[in-house]
Structure formats: C-alpha cells, structure tokens
Design an enzyme around this catalytic site. Structure first.
Site, PDB file in Angstrom:
ATOM      1  CB  SER A   1      -1.032   0.003   1.138  1.00  0.00           C
ATOM      2  OG  SER A   1      -1.525   1.168   1.434  1.00  0.00           O
TER       3      SER A   1
ATOM      4  CE1 TYR B   1      -4.573  -2.072   5.047  1.00  0.00           C
ATOM      5  CE2 TYR B   1      -3.323  -0.098   4.835  1.00  0.00           C
ATOM      6  CZ  TYR B   1      -4.127  -1.032   4.141  1.00  0.00           C
ATOM      7  OH  TYR B   1      -4.283  -1.305   2.890  1.00  0.00           O
TER       8      TYR B   1
HETATM    9  P1  NAD Z   1     -11.789  -6.149  -0.125  1.00  0.00           P
HETATM   10  O1  NAD Z   1     -12.009  -6.045   1.421  1.00  0.00           O
HETATM   11  O2  NAD Z   1     -12.204  -5.878  -1.188  1.00  0.00           O
HETATM   12  O3  NAD Z   1     -10.625  -7.431  -0.295  1.00  0.00           O
HETATM   13  C1  NAD Z   1     -10.136  -8.170   0.659  1.00  0.00           C
HETATM   14  C2  NAD Z   1     -10.092  -9.724   0.361  1.00  0.00           C
HETATM   15  O4  NAD Z   1      -9.592 -10.452   1.282  1.00  0.00           O
HETATM   16  C3  NAD Z   1     -11.519 -10.172   0.263  1.00  0.00           C
HETATM   17  O5  NAD Z   1     -11.467 -11.064  -0.833  1.00  0.00           O
HETATM   18  C4  NAD Z   1     -11.503 -11.155   1.566  1.00  0.00           C
HETATM   19  O6  NAD Z   1     -12.427 -12.132   1.469  1.00  0.00           O
HETATM   20  C5  NAD Z   1      -9.978 -11.345   1.754  1.00  0.00           C
HETATM   21  N1  NAD Z   1      -9.960 -11.800   3.227  1.00  0.00           N
HETATM   22  C6  NAD Z   1     -10.096 -10.963   4.359  1.00  0.00           C
HETATM   23  N2  NAD Z   1      -9.780 -11.856   5.310  1.00  0.00           N
HETATM   24  C7  NAD Z   1      -9.293 -13.020   5.177  1.00  0.00           C
HETATM   25  C8  NAD Z   1      -8.965 -14.359   5.480  1.00  0.00           C
HETATM   26  N3  NAD Z   1      -8.702 -14.310   6.906  1.00  0.00           N
HETATM   27  N4  NAD Z   1      -8.532 -15.001   4.933  1.00  0.00           N
HETATM   28  C9  NAD Z   1      -8.467 -15.037   3.521  1.00  0.00           C
HETATM   29  N5  NAD Z   1      -9.021 -14.065   2.786  1.00  0.00           N
HETATM   30  C10 NAD Z   1      -9.392 -12.851   3.685  1.00  0.00           C
HETATM   31  O7  NAD Z   1     -10.152  -5.034  -0.112  1.00  0.00           O
HETATM   32  P2  NAD Z   1      -9.221  -4.483  -1.064  1.00  0.00           P
HETATM   33  O8  NAD Z   1      -9.467  -3.316  -1.105  1.00  0.00           O
HETATM   34  O9  NAD Z   1      -9.385  -5.440  -2.568  1.00  0.00           O
HETATM   35  O10 NAD Z   1      -7.829  -4.930  -0.460  1.00  0.00           O
HETATM   36  C11 NAD Z   1      -7.028  -6.002  -1.064  1.00  0.00           C
HETATM   37  C12 NAD Z   1      -5.764  -5.797  -0.860  1.00  0.00           C
HETATM   38  O11 NAD Z   1      -5.297  -4.271  -1.438  1.00  0.00           O
HETATM   39  C13 NAD Z   1      -5.436  -5.500   0.990  1.00  0.00           C
HETATM   40  O12 NAD Z   1      -4.091  -6.183   1.291  1.00  0.00           O
HETATM   41  C14 NAD Z   1      -5.371  -4.040   1.146  1.00  0.00           C
HETATM   42  O13 NAD Z   1      -4.550  -3.722   2.145  1.00  0.00           O
HETATM   43  C15 NAD Z   1      -4.519  -3.879  -0.135  1.00  0.00           C
HETATM   44  N6  NAD Z   1      -4.810  -2.276  -0.570  1.00  0.00           N
HETATM   45  C16 NAD Z   1      -6.202  -1.615  -0.910  1.00  0.00           C
HETATM   46  C17 NAD Z   1      -6.409  -0.485  -1.140  1.00  0.00           C
HETATM   47  C18 NAD Z   1      -7.400   0.217  -1.731  1.00  0.00           C
HETATM   48  O14 NAD Z   1      -7.562   1.322  -1.579  1.00  0.00           O
HETATM   49  N7  NAD Z   1      -8.537  -0.536  -1.675  1.00  0.00           N
HETATM   50  C19 NAD Z   1      -5.050   0.456  -1.099  1.00  0.00           C
HETATM   51  C20 NAD Z   1      -3.894  -0.293  -0.849  1.00  0.00           C
HETATM   52  C21 NAD Z   1      -3.556  -1.358  -0.706  1.00  0.00           C
END
Ligand code: NAD
Length: 257
Positions: A139, A152
């Site tokens: 991130s 986080y």
């Molecule tokens: P999201 O909530 O849409 O997806 C998260 C995914 O992780 C889901 O598929 C969920 O089922 C899965 N998950 C959660 N707990 C779990 C567990 N215990 N075991 C297995 N799977 C599990 O969120 P997102 O925004 O798509 O985030 C995905 C990644 O990207 C994360 O690591 C997040 O930190 C990172 N990220 C997101 C953003 C953003 O702005 N959305 C920015 C930077 C980084």
C-alpha cells in the site's frame, strides 16, 4: 505476453483488488487459484466464470489467511505455484490507546504473517519449476503513515521489508519478489469507510471521497483493480526479470508529495 501454463495463487481474491488481479492474470493466460475464508457457492461460481471467460483453469480454494497452517495448506492444495500474489487484507481504524488487541493481532496475521507462510510454502515449488514471481500487495501505507491505522501501517511496512528479503534470498535464481503499493482503489474495503467519513466531517459521501479519502492522492482519482492487475502481469513479464526487491507505486502521485 502469455502466462499460459503458469499457475497463480492469489490470496483474498473473491473481491476487490485480489479479484481484479486474478482476472488480469487469467486474461494473460495463467491458470488461477482464487481464495478467501468463506466457502460459498458464489465463490466457486466466480472461479468457474473466470475460467470460462478466459479459457483457463480457475479453482476456488477456501483457506483462512489468519491461520498459519491454512496459509501453507492453500499452497499445498494448489499443487503448484508459479505466481504468488499475497493480497488478503483487512483494516481497522482507531487511536493506538483504543486499538483492540484482537484487531492488531488479526491485521498482523492476515496482512503480513500470511505472506510469510505462503511464501515459505511456495518457494520450493518455484525452485522446482525453475521460475517464480512473488507479488505482495502492500500500500502507499507501506511507504508512508497516517494516524489511527497503526496495525495496517506496521503490517504494510512489514510486507515491503519481507518482499526485499525474499528478493535477496532468491536473487541468483529466476525468481523475483516485489511489492505493489496502491493508493486508494475503490473496493469494498474503501467503500466501507465512506459513510463514516461523510458523517464525521458532515459532508455528502461524494465530498467525503474527493476531499477526505482522496486528499493525499494528487490525481484526485481512485486507482482501479485493473491497473493493479495490469501491474502484476507486468511483474510477471520478461521485461521485469531484473526487477526484484522493490516497490511499484500505483497511487496517483501520493508518495511523490
Ligand atoms: P476487499 O475487502 O475488497 O478484499 C479483501 C479480500 O481479502 C477479500 O477477498 C476478503 O475475502 C479477503 N480476506 C479477508 N480476510 C481474509 C482471511 N482471513 N482469509 C482469506 N481471505 C481474507 O479489499 P481490497 O481493497 O481489495 O484490499 C485488498 C488488498 O489491497 C489488501 O491487502 C489491502 O490492504 C490492499 N490495498 C487496498 C487499497 C484500497 O484502496 N482498496 C489500497 C492499498 C492497498
């Protein structure tokens, strides 16, 4: 560029960025393993839909990334892992002195420790196959901090460090390890933060998106899941053979500020 014949395992991929990455890897020809902690019909249907759309083998394997043995079992059940995308992640926002210990533990387990376990299980498979890619979804918060997101930010800085270490341990082999650092991407994880943000600042949800959530993103646009997926495909291409142990920001200029 074709990833035909490669097997990609993407953790936390029944939603958001992970799903976008799985779709782009499948579009590039890779067989994909989709994962989350649930085991619903929709999860398996999603894998079937991706497989059909792109003419690849797509499977759903249930595994809880907060559990070390299940992280390792995911890779074992996949049978092979040429491309490992550590994406599963959760968020919790609170000042340190009010931050619940169980939330701290869950975030460190899912956002950081899971990548240690999956990587440990996948590296022998990559070595056997003679090629491998570890792509960690970190991130902008792996490179900078914000208040109230202690777990986080600690986990995301940690996964950037883990990527560098894996890169050094595999430097003489045809294996690379890198971290992608997205800024804000409009996924369920971010959408869940919008109503509270709007309420807190007495704004409409649209104002909250533009003025608060995208405050630090100079482009004033969300990155897309397709862009994160495309960056992952690039890291799997021959052009990226010498890119290892580094971060690629997809953040609309956030970390340039
Ligand atoms: P999201 O909530 O849409 O997806 C998260 C995914 O992780 C889901 O598929 C969920 O089922 C899965 N998950 C959660 N707990 C779990 C567990 N215990 N075991 C297995 N799977 C599990 O969120 P997102 O925004 O798509 O985030 C995905 C990644 O990207 C994360 O690591 C997040 O930190 C990172 N990220 C997101 C953003 C953003 O702005 N959305 C920015 C930077 C980084």
């Amino acid at each position: 560029m074709s990833l035909k014949g490669k097997i990609a395992v993407i953790t936390g991929s029944n939603s958001g960025i992970g799903l976008g990455v799985a779709r782009e890897l499948a579009r590039a020809g890779a067989d994909v393993v989709i994962n989350s902690f649930t085991d619903n019909k929709e999860d398996h249907d999603l894998a079937a839909e991706i497989g059909k759309e792109h003419g690849v083998t797509a499977r759903y394997i249930q595994a809880d990334m907060s559990k070390p043995d299940q992280c390792r079992a995911l890779i074992e059940k996949a049978g092979a892992c040429d491309i490992l995308v550590n994406n599963a992640g959760i968020q919790h926002v609170a000042p340190i002195e009010e931050f619940p210990t169980e939330k701290w533990d869950a975030i460190i387990a899912i956002n950081l420790s899971s990548a240690f376990h999956t990587t440990a299980a996948a590296l022998p498979m990559m070595r056997k196959a003679g090629w491998g890619r570890v792509v960690n979804i970190a991130s902008a918060h792996g490179l900078t901090a914000s208040p109230y997101k202690s777990a986080y930010i600690a986990a995301k800085h940690g996964i950037v460090g883990l990527s560098k270490t894996v890169a050094l341990e595999t430097a003489k082999e045809p294996i690379t390890a890198n971290a992608i650092c997205p800024g804000y991407v409009l996924t369920p994880l971010v959408e869940a933060q919008i109503p509270d943000t709007a309420k807190k600042y007495d704004m409409t949800e649209e104002e909250a998106k533009q003025k608060v959530i995208l405050e630090r993103q100079p482009s004033k646009e969300f990155a897309t899941v397709e862009q994160i997926g495309g960056t992952t495909v690039f890291l799997c291409s021959p052009a990226a053979d010498q890119i290892t142990g580094t971060t690629i920001s997809v953040d609309g200029g956030w970390t340039a500020l």
